[in-house]
Motif scaffolding. Structure first.
Motif, mmCIF file in Angstrom:
data_model
loop_
_atom_site.group_PDB
_atom_site.id
_atom_site.type_symbol
_atom_site.label_atom_id
_atom_site.label_comp_id
_atom_site.label_asym_id
_atom_site.label_seq_id
_atom_site.Cartn_x
_atom_site.Cartn_y
_atom_site.Cartn_z
ATOM 1 N N GLY A 153 12.623 -9.410 1.688
ATOM 2 C CA GLY A 153 11.131 -9.190 1.833
ATOM 3 C C GLY A 153 10.816 -7.852 1.521
ATOM 4 N N LYS A 154 9.582 -7.695 0.993
ATOM 5 C CA LYS A 154 9.109 -6.180 0.660
ATOM 6 C C LYS A 154 7.477 -6.028 1.061
ATOM 7 N N ILE A 155 7.276 -4.755 1.739
ATOM 8 C CA ILE A 155 5.981 -4.687 2.166
ATOM 9 C C ILE A 155 5.447 -3.165 1.594
ATOM 10 N N TYR A 156 4.181 -3.280 1.265
ATOM 11 C CA TYR A 156 3.656 -2.064 0.794
ATOM 12 C C TYR A 156 2.317 -1.887 1.449
ATOM 13 N N LEU A 157 1.930 -0.634 1.439
ATOM 14 C CA LEU A 157 0.829 -0.150 2.113
ATOM 15 C C LEU A 157 -0.074 0.833 0.903
ATOM 16 N N ALA A 158 -1.009 0.806 0.801
ATOM 17 C CA ALA A 158 -1.688 1.775 -0.276
ATOM 18 C C ALA A 158 -3.080 1.698 -0.153
ATOM 19 N N ASP A 159 -3.784 2.789 -0.730
ATOM 20 C CA ASP A 159 -5.337 2.692 -0.653
ATOM 21 C C ASP A 159 -5.890 1.534 -1.712
ATOM 22 N N ASN A 160 -6.926 1.098 -1.081
ATOM 23 C CA ASN A 160 -7.260 -0.223 -1.938
ATOM 24 C C ASN A 160 -7.252 -0.040 -3.520
ATOM 25 N N ASP A 161 -7.715 1.117 -4.044
ATOM 26 C CA ASP A 161 -7.498 1.340 -5.542
ATOM 27 C C ASP A 161 -6.022 1.749 -6.111
ATOM 28 N N LYS A 162 -5.141 1.907 -5.164
ATOM 29 C CA LYS A 162 -3.818 2.104 -5.565
ATOM 30 C C LYS A 162 -2.863 0.968 -5.685
ATOM 31 N N ILE A 163 -3.361 -0.270 -4.992
ATOM 32 C CA ILE A 163 -2.522 -1.428 -4.449
ATOM 33 C C ILE A 163 -2.109 -2.001 -6.027
#
Ligand code: ZN
Length: 313
Positions: A153-163
């Protein structure tokens, strides 16, 4: 691996359960799961953010958070999100629930798990829910846990415009259930496309969300062999495939996904689509069209394809 209907089910259920609550913390014993941050950074970044909305892109669960941040979760091969309550192993003894304590103590399937279900029920009973590797804590005292036996499984967190640029989100093919995804657009995808139809349908950069289960089912309904080359499909064939992509995926969403393998619904119970499959893992069984066919299996690009040799051409 969870496919579009399984991910869509989790997304719909998350919206019902967690929208409006705030994240208070996160935990993992497998920090590699978080692709964009170290665990301390991730915990700091998410603390206090409200869950505004949950949606799906292909097989990604996209969680919109307050403060212009977005989390993306890909459950990969064996991962599935669960909603409930877990407690640290050392606190188990404080619980008064003797039945739960003896169940967990007498079951070595929990041996590597640091957080254990706090209540009796499917989170404790079903072995597929006993691999909690990642937890998001909410301000209602509940948690979102990722049970992930194989830890892909993979989890990412980013600014809305970078997702859109994390993982492979930016390169994914169109959403098959999008009302704007017309037959004309579907047909255009096949221009200059080569390969066996099952492999093409399973290519996430060609069309999003279809994997091993649903490609078999779509082709069974369409009456087309998984090995049929897309170069030789005519407009009638493409019309059938287009129709049954939508039909099969919608039917599977209604059934809340296929739990033949690891996938479970958000509360840890099973979906129903495994009781409705026509071809997938039906090797040796009679085709339900009663055409005298016996479902066969063959390898297509390293994956098993299941098909009826009589009505699929
Ligand atoms: Zn048949």
């Amino acid at each position: 691996m969870p496919e579009l209907p399984e991910v869509e089910t989790i997304v719909r259920q998350l919206n019902k359960k967690v929208k409006g609550f705030k994240l208070t913390d996160a935990w993992t014993d497998w920090p590699k799961t978080i692709k964009t941050h170290s665990l301390p950074q991730f915990r700091k970044e998410i603390k206090g953010r409200e869950i505004l909305h949950v949606k799906r892109r292909a097989k990604y669960i996209i969680i919109k958070l307050s403060g212009h941040k977005t989390m993306a979760i890909h459950q990969k091969i064996s991962g599935h999100l669960l909603y409930g309550k877990w407690i640290p192993r050392k606190e188990l003894i404080k619980l008064k629930d003797k039945e739960l304590i003896s169940k967990i103590k007498n079951n070595d399937k929990f041996d590597n798990q640091k957080w254990l279900p706090a209540e009796n029920g499917p989170l404790a009973d079903d072995p597929f829910n006993r691999h909690i590797r990642f937890i998001l804590f909410l301000n209602n005292g509940k948690m979102i846990g990722l049970s992930d036996l194989r830890r892909f499984g993979k989890i990412y967190l980013a600014d809305n415009d970078k997702i859109g640029s994390v993982g492979d989100i930016g390169r994914l093919g169109p959403e098959p259930l999008d009302p704007k995804f017309t037959f004309k657009k579907f047909k255009e995808l096949f221009k200059n496309k080569k390969g066996k139809v099952k492999q093409v349908l399973m290519d996430p950069f060609f069309i999003a969300g279809i994997g091993n289960i649903y490609s078999d089912e779509i082709l069974w309904y369409s009456g087309i062999l998984p090995t049929h080359r897309v170069e030789s499909l005519d407009t009638q064939d493409l019309k059938k495939i287009y129709k049954y992509i939508k039909f099969v995926l919608k039917k599977a969403i209604k059934a809340k996904g296929d739990s033949e393998q690891d996938y479970r619904k958000l509360d840890g119970t099973k979906g129903d689509f495994q009781n409705m499959t026509k071809a997938y893992q039906k090797t040796g069984q009679k085709c339900s069209k009663n055409d005298g066919g016996i479902i066969k299996r063959l390898k297509v690009g390293g994956r098993s394809a299941h098909y009826c040799p009589i009505h699929q051409k």
